[in-house]
Design an enzyme around this catalytic site. Structure first.
Site, PDB file in Angstrom:
ATOM      1  N   THR A 116      15.856  77.316   0.668  1.00  0.00           N
ATOM      2  CA  THR A 116      16.442  75.971  -0.549  1.00  0.00           C
ATOM      3  C   THR A 116      17.790  76.169  -0.716  1.00  0.00           C
ATOM      4  O   THR A 116      18.050  77.123  -0.651  1.00  0.00           O
ATOM      5  CB  THR A 116      15.416  76.363  -1.373  1.00  0.00           C
ATOM      6  OG1 THR A 116      15.911  74.756  -2.151  1.00  0.00           O
ATOM      7  CG2 THR A 116      14.846  77.378  -1.927  1.00  0.00           C
ATOM      8  N   TYR A 140      10.582  78.904  -8.045  1.00  0.00           N
ATOM      9  CA  TYR A 140      11.105  78.292  -7.593  1.00  0.00           C
ATOM     10  C   TYR A 140      12.213  79.308  -6.503  1.00  0.00           C
ATOM     11  O   TYR A 140      11.807  79.871  -5.069  1.00  0.00           O
ATOM     12  CB  TYR A 140      10.830  76.542  -6.936  1.00  0.00           C
ATOM     13  CG  TYR A 140      11.394  76.446  -6.055  1.00  0.00           C
ATOM     14  CD1 TYR A 140      10.669  76.588  -4.881  1.00  0.00           C
ATOM     15  CD2 TYR A 140      12.519  75.308  -5.460  1.00  0.00           C
ATOM     16  CE1 TYR A 140      10.938  76.031  -3.447  1.00  0.00           C
ATOM     17  CE2 TYR A 140      13.095  74.969  -3.912  1.00  0.00           C
ATOM     18  CZ  TYR A 140      11.998  75.485  -3.529  1.00  0.00           C
ATOM     19  OH  TYR A 140      11.450  74.586  -2.017  1.00  0.00           O
TER      20      TYR A 140
END
Length: 331
Positions: A116, A140
């Site tokens: 990501t 995250y």
């Protein structure tokens, strides 16, 4: 190839599985169905299991001579990661370590990892290259950064080859309506706006209207899920042809503001749903776009759906069908 796809019943994973099947690969999907669906696995065989279950994972790899693993399985909601960080380190980081241990034991030669742009944090640049320092600002992003490092370290100590794909903002759905984003309580802008347009939500919020952008709202790089899926299939072909391990950004290299996205959803749906403008969220950069020159040069990747109307149109068509499937009346 014989390919293990973890998280292959989820949104992005299911699109990749369909493309893998169309390309002739032999697929086993390993998914705990926490956010995925049986119906989303349109090719190959589904094995219901959790990456935390090391014995079950080992038995799957022992039963098949896999050429490659594509690893999607992860939690991905940034605010939740801040509220419950250990959930993200357990599922995203520790479970990646479990998978890598099985890959090492069974000598799987190739791995594609779903990463990501959150690993970059809040860089001063607006167009991001793969060489930027990794400074995630939430659990995250940190959990994915740690997973990337483990993959790189194992590859340095073994014969494993990898391609790490860093996603920007994934959206859209299969143009034939076969697959789409069915994630409950999704937080992605286009999904949320489409839910508003179909009546699944009463309205939505815009977080921050005073950014230094063309209309004051955040700019993001939206990539169609089918174009992203295509990059995964090409990454396998690249490694099979002798390509070395790489980290590649996946985006279009240009962005749209939050207001622009909402206006496209309203125009294509014909629904003027309520939008509340409120203050900034902590940790939202003004603009983030991918420098995608490496994925183009290394894989020969060329997008097929690089158009915001197409991205939104496929997402909206899917959302209407999904809501009707769930028994909700959609005008």
């Amino acid at each position: 190839m014989k390919v293990l796809v973890t998280g292959g019943a989820g949104y992005i994973g299911s699109h990749v599985v369909r493309q893998l099947g169309a390309a002739g690969h032999d697929i086993i999907v390993y998914d705990n169905l926490s956010t995925g669906y049986r119906w989303a696995v349109t090719c190959g065989e589904l094995v219901v299991g959790d990456l935390a279950d090391e014995a079950a994972l080992d038995s799957v790899l022992a039963a098949h001579n896999f050429d490659a693993v594509i690893h999607f399985a992860a939690n991905i909601v940034v605010p939740e990661s801040v509220e419950n960080p250990l959930k993200y380190y357990r599922n995203n980081t520790r479970n990646t370590m479990n998978l890598l241990a099985a890959i090492e034991k069974h000598k799987v030669p190739y791995m594609v990892f779903s990463s990501t742009a959150a690993v970059y944090g809040m860089p001063p640049e607006t167009v991001l290259t793969e060489e930027l320092p990794l400074e995630p600002i939430n659990p995250y992003g940190a959990s994915k950064m740690m997973s990337e490092r483990m993959i790189m370290d194992l590859a340095a100590a073994s014969s494993l080859n990898y391609v790490i794909l860093r996603y920007f903002n994934v959206a859209g759905a299969n143009p034939e309506g076969l697959l789409g984003q069915a994630t409950p309580e999704a937080t992605h802008l286009i999904k949320v706006a489409c839910e508003c347009a179909t009546g699944a939500r009463e309205g939505m919020s815009v977080f921050g209207t005073d950014y230094d952008t063309r209309d004051g709202t955040c700019v993001r790089d939206y990539i169609h899920v089918e174009d992203l899926a295509k990059a995964h299939v090409m990454a396998l072909e690249y490694m099979a042809n002798g390509g070395e391990s790489r980290v590649l950004n996946c985006g279009y290299g240009r962005g749209f503001t939050v207001r622009e996205v909402i206006e496209v959803v309203k125009r294509l749906s014909g629904v003027d749903f309520p939008v509340q403008e409120t203050g900034r969220r902590a940790g939202d950069p003004a603009a983030l776009m991918a420098d995608n020159s490496k994925v183009v040069d290394v894989l020969g990747w060329k997008p097929d759906y690089d158009d915001l109307d197409t991205i939104v149109g496929t997402a909206l068509a899917w959302e209407k069908a999904w809501q009707e499937k769930r028994g909700r009346q959609v005008d």
